[in-house]
Design a protein around this motif. Sequence first.
Motif, PDB file in Angstrom:
ATOM      1  N   TYR A  46       0.954  -1.165   0.072  1.00 29.70           N
ATOM      2  CA  TYR A  46      -0.045   0.096  -0.024  1.00 29.70           C
ATOM      3  C   TYR A  46       0.845   1.289   0.110  1.00 29.70           C
ATOM      4  O   TYR A  46       1.854   1.338   0.821  1.00 29.70           O
ATOM      5  CB  TYR A  46      -0.939  -0.152   1.105  1.00 29.70           C
ATOM      6  N   THR A  47       0.482   2.172  -0.788  1.00 34.93           N
ATOM      7  CA  THR A  47       1.502   3.295  -1.023  1.00 34.93           C
ATOM      8  C   THR A  47       0.779   4.588  -0.869  1.00 34.93           C
ATOM      9  O   THR A  47       1.578   5.759  -1.048  1.00 34.93           O
ATOM     10  CB  THR A  47       2.111   3.306  -2.640  1.00 34.93           C
ATOM     11  N   GLU A  48      -0.340   4.686  -0.739  1.00 36.35           N
ATOM     12  CA  GLU A  48      -1.193   5.864  -0.479  1.00 36.35           C
ATOM     13  C   GLU A  48      -1.767   5.865   0.794  1.00 36.35           C
ATOM     14  O   GLU A  48      -3.064   5.783   0.663  1.00 36.35           O
ATOM     15  CB  GLU A  48      -2.118   6.113  -1.741  1.00 36.35           C
ATOM     16  N   GLY A  49      -1.106   6.407   1.829  1.00 34.61           N
ATOM     17  CA  GLY A  49      -1.896   6.574   2.981  1.00 34.61           C
ATOM     18  C   GLY A  49      -2.451   7.912   3.310  1.00 34.61           C
ATOM     19  O   GLY A  49      -2.292   8.776   2.349  1.00 34.61           O
ATOM     20  N   LEU A  50      -3.364   7.861   4.102  1.00 35.86           N
ATOM     21  CA  LEU A  50      -4.122   9.190   4.484  1.00 35.86           C
ATOM     22  C   LEU A  50      -3.096  10.266   4.965  1.00 35.86           C
ATOM     23  O   LEU A  50      -2.110   9.769   5.613  1.00 35.86           O
ATOM     24  CB  LEU A  50      -5.258   8.912   5.388  1.00 35.86           C
ATOM     25  N   PRO A  51      -3.544  11.591   4.969  1.00 33.39           N
ATOM     26  CA  PRO A  51      -2.506  12.616   5.544  1.00 33.39           C
ATOM     27  C   PRO A  51      -2.205  12.269   6.937  1.00 33.39           C
ATOM     28  O   PRO A  51      -1.014  12.744   7.449  1.00 33.39           O
ATOM     29  CB  PRO A  51      -3.332  13.738   5.336  1.00 33.39           C
ATOM     30  N   SER A  52      -2.978  11.613   7.912  1.00 28.44           N
ATOM     31  CA  SER A  52      -2.303  11.297   9.169  1.00 28.44           C
ATOM     32  C   SER A  52      -1.537  10.251   9.300  1.00 28.44           C
ATOM     33  O   SER A  52      -1.016  10.036  10.649  1.00 28.44           O
ATOM     34  CB  SER A  52      -3.966  10.890   9.701  1.00 28.44           C
ATOM     35  N   SER A  53      -0.959   9.625   8.350  1.00 32.31           N
ATOM     36  CA  SER A  53      -0.205   8.688   8.472  1.00 32.31           C
ATOM     37  C   SER A  53       1.446   9.239   8.695  1.00 32.31           C
ATOM     38  O   SER A  53       1.771  10.278   8.201  1.00 32.31           O
ATOM     39  CB  SER A  53      -0.062   7.797   7.181  1.00 32.31           C
TER      40      SER A  53
END
Length: 100
Positions: A46-53
């Motif tokens: 998974y390469t697209e985390g949320l901004p909170s990551s």
Amino acid sequence: MVKHVILWTLKEEFSPEEKAKIKAGIKEGLEALQGKIPGLIDIKVYTEGLPSSNADLMLDSSFEDEASLKGYAVHPEHVAVADGKVRPYTASRVCLDFQV
């Protein structure tokens, strides 16, 4: 079944564009191991985390048993991906292996 989960952060020196290419290369390399390593049930990056990551990418993989995970760690195709596409670009690695 054994789960093998890794979170990586990429080195700060890379631009956002470089990071996107690096993440795509890691995803492509690791997911291409599906069907090539004995005991590997599933592998997803998974390469697209949320901004909170606070990590850049995550590996989520499943193995038949702990012996299969140990075999994966030293399998030449995995080592080639790790040495060529992952280790040169990552600043940190956190791993959790657990039995399901």
